[in-house]
Design a protein around this motif. Structure first.
Motif, PDB file in Angstrom:
ATOM      1  N   ALA A   1       0.846  -1.209   0.000  1.00 32.64           N
ATOM      2  CA  ALA A   1       0.000   0.000   0.000  1.00 32.64           C
ATOM      3  C   ALA A   1       0.878   1.254   0.000  1.00 32.64           C
ATOM      4  O   ALA A   1       0.600   2.218  -0.730  1.00 32.64           O
ATOM      5  CB  ALA A   1      -0.903  -0.007   1.229  1.00 32.64           C
ATOM      6  N   CYS A   2       1.947   1.239   0.788  1.00 29.66           N
ATOM      7  CA  CYS A   2       2.841   2.415   0.863  1.00 29.66           C
ATOM      8  C   CYS A   2       3.481   2.692  -0.500  1.00 29.66           C
ATOM      9  O   CYS A   2       3.533   3.848  -0.953  1.00 29.66           O
ATOM     10  CB  CYS A   2       3.944   2.191   1.888  1.00 29.66           C
ATOM     11  N   VAL A   3       3.973   1.643  -1.148  1.00 30.40           N
ATOM     12  CA  VAL A   3       4.635   1.836  -2.456  1.00 30.40           C
ATOM     13  C   VAL A   3       3.590   2.309  -3.479  1.00 30.40           C
ATOM     14  O   VAL A   3       3.853   3.225  -4.271  1.00 30.40           O
ATOM     15  CB  VAL A   3       5.360   0.542  -2.901  1.00 30.40           C
ATOM     16  N   HIS A   4       2.401   1.725  -3.413  1.00 29.05           N
ATOM     17  CA  HIS A   4       1.310   2.142  -4.316  1.00 29.05           C
ATOM     18  C   HIS A   4       1.023   3.647  -4.149  1.00 29.05           C
ATOM     19  O   HIS A   4       0.927   4.382  -5.130  1.00 29.05           O
ATOM     20  CB  HIS A   4       0.056   1.320  -3.998  1.00 29.05           C
TER      21      HIS A   4
ATOM     22  N   ASN B   1      -9.230   2.439  -0.781  1.00 32.65           N
ATOM     23  CA  ASN B   1      -9.829   1.590  -1.815  1.00 32.65           C
ATOM     24  C   ASN B   1     -10.099   2.409  -3.080  1.00 32.65           C
ATOM     25  O   ASN B   1      -9.852   1.941  -4.198  1.00 32.65           O
ATOM     26  CB  ASN B   1     -11.124   0.935  -1.321  1.00 32.65           C
ATOM     27  N   ASP B   2     -10.588   3.652  -2.909  1.00 32.72           N
ATOM     28  CA  ASP B   2     -10.845   4.510  -4.075  1.00 32.72           C
ATOM     29  C   ASP B   2      -9.560   4.830  -4.835  1.00 32.72           C
ATOM     30  O   ASP B   2      -9.584   5.099  -6.030  1.00 32.72           O
ATOM     31  CB  ASP B   2     -11.515   5.825  -3.648  1.00 32.72           C
ATOM     32  N   LEU B   3      -8.439   4.802  -4.114  1.00 31.67           N
ATOM     33  CA  LEU B   3      -7.150   5.065  -4.781  1.00 31.67           C
ATOM     34  C   LEU B   3      -6.575   3.801  -5.418  1.00 31.67           C
ATOM     35  O   LEU B   3      -5.438   3.778  -5.882  1.00 31.67           O
ATOM     36  CB  LEU B   3      -6.148   5.637  -3.771  1.00 31.67           C
ATOM     37  N   GLY B   4      -7.387   2.737  -5.425  1.00 32.40           N
ATOM     38  CA  GLY B   4      -7.017   1.545  -6.194  1.00 32.40           C
ATOM     39  C   GLY B   4      -6.237   0.498  -5.433  1.00 32.40           C
ATOM     40  O   GLY B   4      -5.572  -0.342  -6.041  1.00 32.40           O
TER      41      GLY B   4
ATOM     42  N   HIS C   1       1.521   6.632  -6.770  1.00 32.39           N
ATOM     43  CA  HIS C   1       0.318   7.187  -7.410  1.00 32.39           C
ATOM     44  C   HIS C   1      -0.292   8.408  -6.746  1.00 32.39           C
ATOM     45  O   HIS C   1      -1.180   9.026  -7.305  1.00 32.39           O
ATOM     46  CB  HIS C   1      -0.767   6.105  -7.502  1.00 32.39           C
ATOM     47  N   ARG C   2       0.119   8.755  -5.539  1.00 35.90           N
ATOM     48  CA  ARG C   2      -0.552   9.851  -4.870  1.00 35.90           C
ATOM     49  C   ARG C   2       0.426  11.001  -4.602  1.00 35.90           C
ATOM     50  O   ARG C   2       1.558  10.779  -4.184  1.00 35.90           O
ATOM     51  CB  ARG C   2      -1.133   9.376  -3.539  1.00 35.90           C
TER      52      ARG C   2
END
Ligand SMILES: NC(=O)C1=CN([C@@H]2O[C@H](COP(=O)(O)OP(=O)(O)OC[C@H]3O[C@@H](n4cnc5c(N)ncnc54)[C@H](OP(=O)(O)O)[C@@H]3O)[C@@H](O)[C@H]2O)C=CC1
Ligand SMILES: C[C@H]1O[C@H](OP(=O)(O)OP(=O)(O)OC[C@H]2O[C@@H](n3cnc4c(=O)[nH]c(N)nc43)[C@H](O)[C@@H]2O)[C@@H](O)[C@@H](O)C1=O
Length: 363
Positions: free
Chosen positions: A264-267, A338-341, A271-272
């Motif tokens: 989740a952290c790498v995602h 979850n909305d951030l995929g 992406h954010r």
């Protein structure tokens, strides 16, 4: 982040830090740096400055912190506030001074009020009083969120804060006084199983390889039994084993596998951006952080029963009301995440077995 970007993982040997390094390597990032606590004390401002001057990282994952379970938080209150404020102030400020492209700060869901509406949404931050057992740690973490937010707004940095729920996984802390509940119950149940099977070589191996104060395989059987008693693992005259659970067993907790947490952290790092959602013209700026969890919780009593079933422990549990319960419920609202995929993959039963196998092969 590019695959050759220089990425500093602060706390790279810890539960989350080691999972971050593994995740980044798996995704092809190959320019990752880290320092152990003894190589670089992050509470030392000059040493942190020298490290950033020399290494010039481009991205920072701030997973170094003073961390522990409910009793450690409640006992070492000064260390939990001082170390965490110092570590995060030094790393965040040097990241700003050195033009870091993006930093991800790890907080904790204990930032939310003690009696927070459930599930806890990001905007419930600072709406009521905190749980006292971990207030110093929580205040340091809230300061970390606000430091990142303030640097973003004043200096245009790109710092993102994440608030993980209770984590568990490889390289967890199994110290029976200072650890979190899940590794503690796994170790206590492991010792309980060895005791009910009269398997002293397993008990010796555990005590020798992961010592608890004043104990080793060299102690007499009587001394070892006394030590186990001290940690709440007892053998009755009828040869029944009981493992102690701290508190009432009623508090609800949510658990996330550390490798999911790292993913989740790498995602989010990929992406954010801070500026995606919030603008500095918005006077109502809040929610500069994002919850990371599963959105599912379980009572401590049911957690113990699940561990008993999965590990095939035949004995009983008792409840020690002299130990604190802490917050009664702290379930994260993970809608934003979850909305951030991103969604977690490892469920609790699978994770308990993974952790037990890891414990048996590594400790
Ligand atoms: N574990 C959990 O359940 C939860 C953790 N978090 C947060 O996640 C982050 C990571 O926690 P976790 O991986 O569990 O913690 P660990 O205790 O497993 O790891 C912490 C790391 O920080 C390093 N460290 C501690 N103090 C210093 C210091 N003064 N100077 C340099 N390095 C230091 C340690 O280095 P070394 O290995 O060299 O000793 C270690 O690698 C923390 O911010 C924590 O607050 C949030 C919610 C839940
Ligand atoms: C991640 C989080 O971790 C800490 O908060 P916590 O969730 O309360 O931490 P914990 O895992 O230690 O306990 C969870 C529950 O479980 C019960 N419990 C039963 N038996 C054992 C036991 O044997 N050990 C422990 N540690 N707890 C036990 C324990 O009494 C409590 O009711 C924060 O300080 C804060 O730092 C933070 O952010």
């Amino acid at each position: 982040m590019k695959l050759n970007s220089k990425i500093y993982v602060a706390g790279h040997r810890g539960l989350v830090g080691s999972a971050l390094v593994k995740n980044l390597n798996k995704k092809g990032y190959h320019n990752i740096i880290g320092r152990t606590h003894s190589e670089l004390d992050l509470t030392d401002t000059m040493a942190v400055k020298d490290f950033f001057d020399k290494e010039k990282p481009e991205y920072v994952f701030l997973a170094a912190a003073k961390v522990g379970g409910i009793v450690a938080n409640n006992t070492y209150r000064a260390s939990f506030i001082y170390d965490n404020l110092m570590i995060q102030n030094n790393v965040i400020h040097q990241s700003y001074l050195h033009g870091i492209k993006k930093l991800l700060f790890l907080g904790s869901t204990c930032i939310y009020p003690k009696n927070c509406p459930q599930p806890m949404k990001e905007e419930y931050l600072l709406t009521d009083v905190l749980e006292y057992t971990n207030e110093p740690y929580a205040i340091a973490k809230i300061a970390g969120i606000k430091t990142c937010e303030s640097y973003n707004l004043q200096h245009g940095t790109n710092f993102v804060s994440v608030m993980p729920t209770n984590l568990y996984g490889p390289n967890d802390n199994f110290d029976l006084e200072k650890s979190h509940v899940l590794p503690a119950l796994i170790r206590k149940t492991h010792l309980g199983i060895a005791l009910e099977n009269n398997n002293w070589s397993i008990i010796d191996e555990d005590l020798n390889r992961l010592p608890i104060e004043g104990v080793s395989g060299k102690n007499s059987k009587k001394e070892k039994l006394d030590i186990l008693n001290r940690y709440g693992i007892t053998l009755s005259n009828q040869s029944e084993v009981t493992v102690e659970i701290w508190g009432s067993g009623k508090p609800m907790r949510e658990f996330l596998w550390s490798e999911d947490m790292a993913d989740a952290c790498v995602h989010l790092m990929e992406h954010r951006n801070f500026s995606d959602t919030y603008s500095s013209n918005d006077l109502e700026i809040r929610n500069t952080h994002i919850n990371i969890g599963t959105g599912v919780d379980i009572s401590i009593k049911d957690l113990a029963l699940l561990i008993k079933k999965l590990l095939n422990f035949k004995g009983n549990f008792s409840f020690n009301s002299n130990k604190p319960d802490g917050t009664l419920k702290k379930l994260t609202d993970v809608t934003k995440l979850n909305d951030l995929g991103w969604k977690h993959k490892v469920n609790l039963s699978d994770g308990i077995l993974l952790l037990y196998n890891w414990y048996k092969s590594h400790v």
